[in-house]
Design a protein around this motif. Structure first.
Motif, mmCIF file in Angstrom:
data_model
loop_
_atom_site.group_PDB
_atom_site.id
_atom_site.type_symbol
_atom_site.label_atom_id
_atom_site.label_comp_id
_atom_site.label_asym_id
_atom_site.label_seq_id
_atom_site.Cartn_x
_atom_site.Cartn_y
_atom_site.Cartn_z
ATOM 1 N N SER A 76 0.842 -1.194 0.000
ATOM 2 C CA SER A 76 0.000 0.000 0.000
ATOM 3 C C SER A 76 0.881 1.249 0.000
ATOM 4 C CB SER A 76 -0.937 -0.020 1.214
ATOM 5 O OG SER A 76 -0.189 -0.148 2.405
ATOM 6 N N THR A 77 0.255 2.406 -0.191
ATOM 7 C CA THR A 77 0.976 3.656 -0.384
ATOM 8 C C THR A 77 1.293 4.389 0.917
ATOM 9 O OG1 THR A 77 -0.123 3.919 -2.514
ATOM 10 C CG2 THR A 77 0.858 5.888 -1.570
ATOM 11 N N SER A 78 0.297 4.538 1.802
ATOM 12 C CA SER A 78 0.464 5.430 2.955
ATOM 13 C C SER A 78 0.510 4.721 4.302
ATOM 14 C CB SER A 78 -0.662 6.469 2.970
ATOM 15 O OG SER A 78 -1.893 5.826 3.253
ATOM 16 N N ILE A 79 0.286 3.414 4.315
ATOM 17 C CA ILE A 79 0.358 2.631 5.553
ATOM 18 C C ILE A 79 1.186 1.381 5.279
ATOM 19 C CG2 ILE A 79 -1.897 3.437 6.416
ATOM 20 C CD1 ILE A 79 -2.968 0.601 5.550
ATOM 21 N N ALA A 80 1.569 0.690 6.327
ATOM 22 C CA ALA A 80 2.282 -0.579 6.171
ATOM 23 C C ALA A 80 1.242 -1.673 5.968
ATOM 24 C CB ALA A 80 3.130 -0.860 7.406
ATOM 25 N N GLY A 81 0.773 -1.812 4.732
ATOM 26 C CA GLY A 81 -0.286 -2.766 4.437
ATOM 27 C C GLY A 81 -0.174 -3.334 3.047
ATOM 28 N N TRP A 82 -1.254 -4.038 2.640
ATOM 29 C CA TRP A 82 -1.289 -4.747 1.365
ATOM 30 C C TRP A 82 -2.574 -4.427 0.612
ATOM 31 C CZ3 TRP A 82 3.087 -7.053 0.039
ATOM 32 C CH2 TRP A 82 3.968 -7.456 1.043
#
Length: 191
Positions: A76-82
């Motif tokens: 993802s762009t703005s968080i530590a995610g998928w």
């Protein structure tokens, strides 16, 4: 109003956890209320973030409930995610409030980033039937099996009339899970 989405969260090892979730919105915020126990709930509380994915690939809904959770993702762009590769759009969320409840806490998120990747053409009836069947499968231990069978019988009409290859595959996974559940109820040992 509840919107059926795919929520991706981050497992302790950093991998993506993919789960179908009905979400609600209120005053520009997103509400997610997972039942306890839930890996998604644990991930959301630990990491304080999530991604909501809108997809028409109903195999992701069915697969996530039947042990098929290896779907392509990207960072993802703005968080530590998928983010799901198949997402038509996605929203990256940051946890802002937790309303505790012994069975189903309510987690409130603000949207940090959102993106549109492809146009939404609409769902056909078979896709909607798979999503409804996925909800039923997620509630196997909560609903009487007779109600589930009755609902499935009705949903099968839409499958017969409008299903494509992806919908048929997803439907098959869900029907297999229901049959295995019924076998477990009878004390039979099925895979």
């Amino acid at each position: 109003m509840i919107f059926e989405t795919i929520v991706t969260s981050v497992n302790p090892d950093g991998s993506a956890h993919i789960a179908p979730f009905g979400i609600r919105e209120r005053d520009g915020l997103v509400l997610i209320s997972p039942f306890r126990p839930s890996r998604t709930l644990d991930n959301l509380l630990r990491n304080g973030c999530a991604v909501i994915n809108a997809t028409t690939d109903v195999r992701v809904f069915a697969g996530s409930l039947t042990g098929r959770s290896d779907w392509p993702v990207r960072r993802s762009t703005s968080i530590a995610g998928w983010v799901l590769q198949s997402a038509l759009s996605h929203r990256e969320l940051e946890l802002v409030e937790v309303q505790e409840h012994e069975q189903r806490p309510e987690l409130t998120f603000r949207v940090k980033h959102q993106a549109l990747h492809a146009p939404f053409q609409g769902f056909n009836r078979a896709q909607a039937a798979v999503i409804e069947a996925a909800v039923l499968v997620s509630r196997l231990s909560m609903l009487p099996i007779e109600k589930i069978e009755s609902e499935i019988k009705y949903l099968a009409i839409a499958m017969e009339k409008t299903a494509g290859e992806q919908e048929l595959q997803a439907w098959g996974w869900l029907m297999e899970r229901i049959e295995n559940y019924k076998a477990e109820m009878r004390g039979e040992n099925q895979a």
